[in-house]
Design a protein around this motif. Structure first.
Motif, PDB file in Angstrom:
ATOM      1  N   ILE A  72      -1.058  24.303  27.925  1.00 17.27           N
ATOM      2  CA  ILE A  72      -1.630  23.090  27.332  1.00 17.27           C
ATOM      3  C   ILE A  72      -2.559  23.496  26.174  1.00 17.27           C
ATOM      4  N   PRO A  73      -2.363  22.923  24.978  1.00 19.04           N
ATOM      5  CA  PRO A  73      -3.263  23.229  23.855  1.00 19.04           C
ATOM      6  C   PRO A  73      -4.707  22.823  24.180  1.00 19.04           C
ATOM      7  N   ASN A  74      -5.645  23.580  23.667  1.00 20.29           N
ATOM      8  CA  ASN A  74      -7.070  23.318  23.918  1.00 20.29           C
ATOM      9  C   ASN A  74      -7.354  23.183  25.421  1.00 20.29           C
ATOM     10  N   ASN A  75      -6.935  24.197  26.158  1.00 18.25           N
ATOM     11  CA  ASN A  75      -7.051  24.219  27.620  1.00 18.25           C
ATOM     12  C   ASN A  75      -8.495  23.947  28.055  1.00 18.25           C
ATOM     13  N   LEU A  76      -8.698  22.795  28.683  1.00 18.71           N
ATOM     14  CA  LEU A  76     -10.042  22.416  29.118  1.00 18.71           C
ATOM     15  C   LEU A  76     -10.554  23.300  30.255  1.00 18.71           C
TER      16      LEU A  76
END
Length: 827
Positions: free
Chosen positions: A190-194
């Motif tokens: 997932i982009p910008n993995n929280l």
């Protein structure tokens, strides 16, 4: 020299195979071993003492061999095997690894590791409890002695539901912990993995490890227990592969978490941590657990027909004692009890009506949808449903003696039996797991040597995928599931099948031998006329004829006695009675020797038949009547003509069977003229008259020598030898217990149309089994190579171990689902 030995201790076909192999390994011996009876036939070049044979068998198991060279097959003593000791058990393996063996406790099959399935049981005594005070338990309905509330039926959770509910609880726990693990592992995509903003990659690995512990050591721990048991007993199965595959992935992950420096860079990510497989391990195990849950649900549906039969058995009845009616448990009914059956009630036991009349729905037993009118002295069957009238019946058969109990036992036994076609699957399954493990190892090394970057990782993942996707379970379930559903379907249509072999063989039958009386005809003969050479003595002749016949059980004899009683003829004492099989009866009445029977009987006693009597007999026979000659003191004095109507369904059934390419031959003990009249009416191309029991036996053997697969349909004691000799014996349920015991298939309704149904059922079941086997074979043939990565060089396709687990779980479920389609076939 050849000797026969009794072998004690064999409980299943696996034992038989082991004993036979052990004996054949002894130099100078050629042995053949059968399980039922437990006999070893040994040919030896020189005499080998029993002690040497015993030593060889003791080395491989708890078997005892006894000299039985003088024992012939019908004199063999009954031996209690372990399987017979367990006959009171109520659990069995759905894959029938140890034949029809039953187990006393729930658990795992000791051979394949599958959950043991509870066998359907007859309803037990009802108990009642108070919803407010569960400690109050009574044997009958009423009020709670504490609070006064109505007592309600105490329902005990079935073993089947317990198993399903236990799996349901485990799958819920597994999902609660597996879903977060899966989300954490997939978050890298997932982009910008929280998640990485909350904690680092290494910390999240520790979270995955902690979350995986309840999944592995509680929800799915049973898979590892089964895998370990399969390895130490060398009964390799599906759980061996699951345990090895998921276990290796979990141990790899633990080592990678605690000791990351022992791994080469190929196993590490860009941030320096080892690629861990906690998500693969937990998802694989959770999907396998889901498959087990779906299987448990599907298993309950495969035995649906048996459960429907069980529901037919009522738990209570109304007994009449000194004219007072009271409720009692069905378990407390005794033979001779008078029972009141009210409108809509289920008949509690087998018996006959003593007062009143009604119409009774017997469709659940016979498959015939039209209610049958019953009057005084007519038989009624347990589990059938009374119409809108009330009557009193007398209990004649109770408990396990009732037809319903026998049907349930027969269906249960047949459902656990193995069909010959299953031998193919069993042979392959024996080598299946070792071959898959070998392919998995080869997969790892091929990928490690020839794979792209991170070849070791590819090799490791694909090796696990190979282990997970392979499914010997689908192969093992292919036959027994179809057999169970098919046998149940037959039972609900009035067709009782003794074992799976009979179900399979029926599909190959090309010749049907059928008796006449009671099979083609109604089996309810009635006297049409008595002819006496001296008309003035006709009543006296009827009295003598009926008096002699009162000692016979033959249907014709009963018809003659009934005819005399209807004419108010009293019966007199008979002495020296003797029944001569296939010919007639003789005895002494008023110091005169009386003989009643066919022409063969008169020839035997050297009695001549006057021409005018013979011509009258021929005329009756050409009309299809059965004629019994009457002779007194060696002189022919008359005859009695008896008619037995052909069943309405016989002609249509025979026509349909012949259209299917089955040759139908009627063998009857009746005379040529009567047999020919019946054959002409039915358009039979072949028949044989004046057949004694041994003649029917010889005819079946003659056809079998020609390579024919012969089915024999009959209903009398005279038919028992032929029923036993035929490839498939089919007994009319309206016939004798001896005939039914000798047969492999029983038609409850006693109708030839049932043969058409069972032929159709056999064809449908065999087609279904072949579909299941094809699916299991093709699934493993294609699935294992794809998991190994054969498509990667051409299409870049790889199979994730998690997808492999999903495919494996649903392969078994799909086999069961296909078997369940048999419930919808029309017979």
């Amino acid at each position: 020299m050849t000797h026969k030995y009794q072998i004690i201790g064999m409980s299943c076909n696996s034992c038989r195979t082991k004993v036979e192999k052990t004996l054949n390994d002894i130099e100078g011996i050629s042995a053949t071993v059968t399980l039922n009876p437990p006999i070893g036939t040994i040919t030896m070049a020189r005499h080998i003492p029993t002690t040497q044979l015993q030593a060889a068998l003791s080395a491989v198991g708890d078997y005892t061999i006894e000299d039985g060279s003088t024992v012939v097959s019908h004199q063999i003593k009954k031996i209690e095997h372990p399987s017979q000791k367990n006959s009171t058990g109520k659990y069995y393996c759905p894959m029938h690894c140890e034949g029809d063996k039953l187990y006393d406790k729930a658990g795992d099959c000791p051979v394949c590791g599958m959950d043991l399935v509870p066998q359907a049981q007859m309803a037990q005594k009802l108990e009642y409890t108070c919803p407010m005070h569960p400690e109050i338990i009574k044997n009958e309905a009423g009020n709670c002695p504490i609070c006064g509330m109505n007592l309600i039926s105490k329902t005990v959770e079935s073993d089947e539901n317990k198993s399903y509910n236990a799996l349901l609880r485990k799958i819920k726990i597994a999902l609660v912990f597996t879903i977060p693990i899966f989300v954490i592992a997939m978050s890298d995509m997932i982009p910008n993995n929280l998640l990485m903003k909350i904690m680092g990659h290494e910390q999240w690995n520790w979270v995955q490890f902690v979350l995986s512990l309840p999944v592995i050591f509680y929800a799915c721990w049973m898979f590892f227990v089964r895998a370990w048991k399969s390895i130490i007993t060398w009964n390799l199965n599906m759980f061996t592969l699951i345990g090895i595959g998921s276990g290796v992935a979990f141990l790899f992950s633990i080592v990678g978490l605690f000791f990351p420096n022992v791994f080469p860079s190929e196993f590490k990510s860009e941030n320096g941590t080892v690629h861990l497989y906690f998500e693969a391990t937990t998802v694989i195990l959770t999907l396998v657990l889901l498959g087990q849950l779906l299987e448990a649900k599907a298993h309950s549906q495969t035995s649906g027909a048996i459960k429907e039969l069980l529901k037919l058995a009522p738990t209570e009845a109304t007994i009449l004692f000194h004219g007072i009616a009271s409720k009692i448990s069905i378990n407390d009914i005794r033979k001779g009890d008078l029972l009141r059956i009210k409108p809509g009630d289920k008949i509690p036991v087998d018996g006959k009506i003593t007062v009143g009349e009604s119409s009774i729905d017997e469709s659940m037993i016979t498959g015939e949808p039209i209610p049958i009118d019953k009057k005084v002295d007519d038989a009624v069957i347990a589990g059938t449903i009374n119409g809108n009238k009330s009557f009193v019946m007398i209990a004649e058969k109770i408990g396990s003696e009732t037809l319903l109990s026998q049907i349930i036992k027969l269906v249960n036994d047949a459902s656990r039996s193995k069909a010959p076609i299953q031998k193919l699957a069993d042979s392959i399954a024996k080598y299946f797991v070792p071959i898959v493990v070998t392919i998995s190892i080869i997969t790892f090394f091929v990928w490690a040597k020839f794979g792209p970057d991170q070849a070791l990782v590819y090799g490791f993942i694909n090796a696990i995928a190979v282990l997970i996707i392979a499914c010997p379970c689908a192969l093992g379930l292919a036959t027994p599931m179809s057999v169970m559903v098919g046998v149940g379907k037959g039972a609900s249509s009035g067709i009782l099948i003794k074992n799976a072999e009979a179900l399979e063989s029926m599909n190959k039958v090309n010749v049907l031998i059928t008796d006449k009386t009671g099979t083609i005809t109604e089996g309810k003969p009635s006297v049409e006329q008595l002819f006496s050479l001296n008309d003035a003595d006709s009543d006296n002749l009827l009295q003598i004829t009926a008096s002699l016949n009162q000692l016979s059980e033959h249907p014709l004899a009963k018809a003659i006695v009934k005819y005399a009683l209807e004419k108010n003829i009293s019966l007199i004492e008979t002495q020296n009675f003797e029944a001569i099989t296939g010919k007639g009866i003789i005895g002494t009445i008023n110091q005169s020797k009386v003989a009643i029977g066919n022409k063969a009987l008169l020839d035997e006693i050297k009695c001549t038949i006057p021409e005018d009597l013979e011509s009258k007999v021929n005329a009756q026979q050409k009309l299809g009547k059965t004629v019994s000659y009457i002779a007194i003191d060696g002189v022919s004095v008359g005859f009695i003509a008896i008619t037995d109507a052909i069943k309405k369904s016989s002609k249509a059934a025979i026509k349909e069977l012949m259209q299917q390419g089955i040759e139908v031959i009627m063998l009857t003990g009746d005379n040529e003229n009567t047999a020919k009249a019946v054959a002409n009416e039915l358009n039979l191309s072949d028949f044989k008259a004046n057949c004694l029991p041994e003649d029917k036996l010889k005819e079946i053997k003659r056809l079998q020598v020609q390579g024919k697969i012969v089915a024999m349909a009959g209903d009398g004691i005279n038919d028992a030898p032929a029923l036993a000799q035929a490839d498939i014996g089919i007994a009319m349920g309206t016939g004798t217990d001896v005939a039914i015991e000798s047969a492999k298939i029983t038609l409850v309704k006693g109708d030839l149309q049932g043969i058409v149904k069972v032929k159709h059922l056999s064809h449908a079941v065999m087609k279904n089994i072949k579909q299941n086997l094809f699916f299991a074979f093709i699934y493993n043939t294609l699935g294992v190579p794809i998991a190994a990565g054969v498509l990667y060089p051409f299409f870049g396709i790889l199979l994730s171990p998690m997808i492999a687990a999903l495919a494996m779980s649903f392969s078994s479920v799909s086999v069961i689902a296909n078997a369940l389609r048999l419930r919808n076939i029309k017979l």
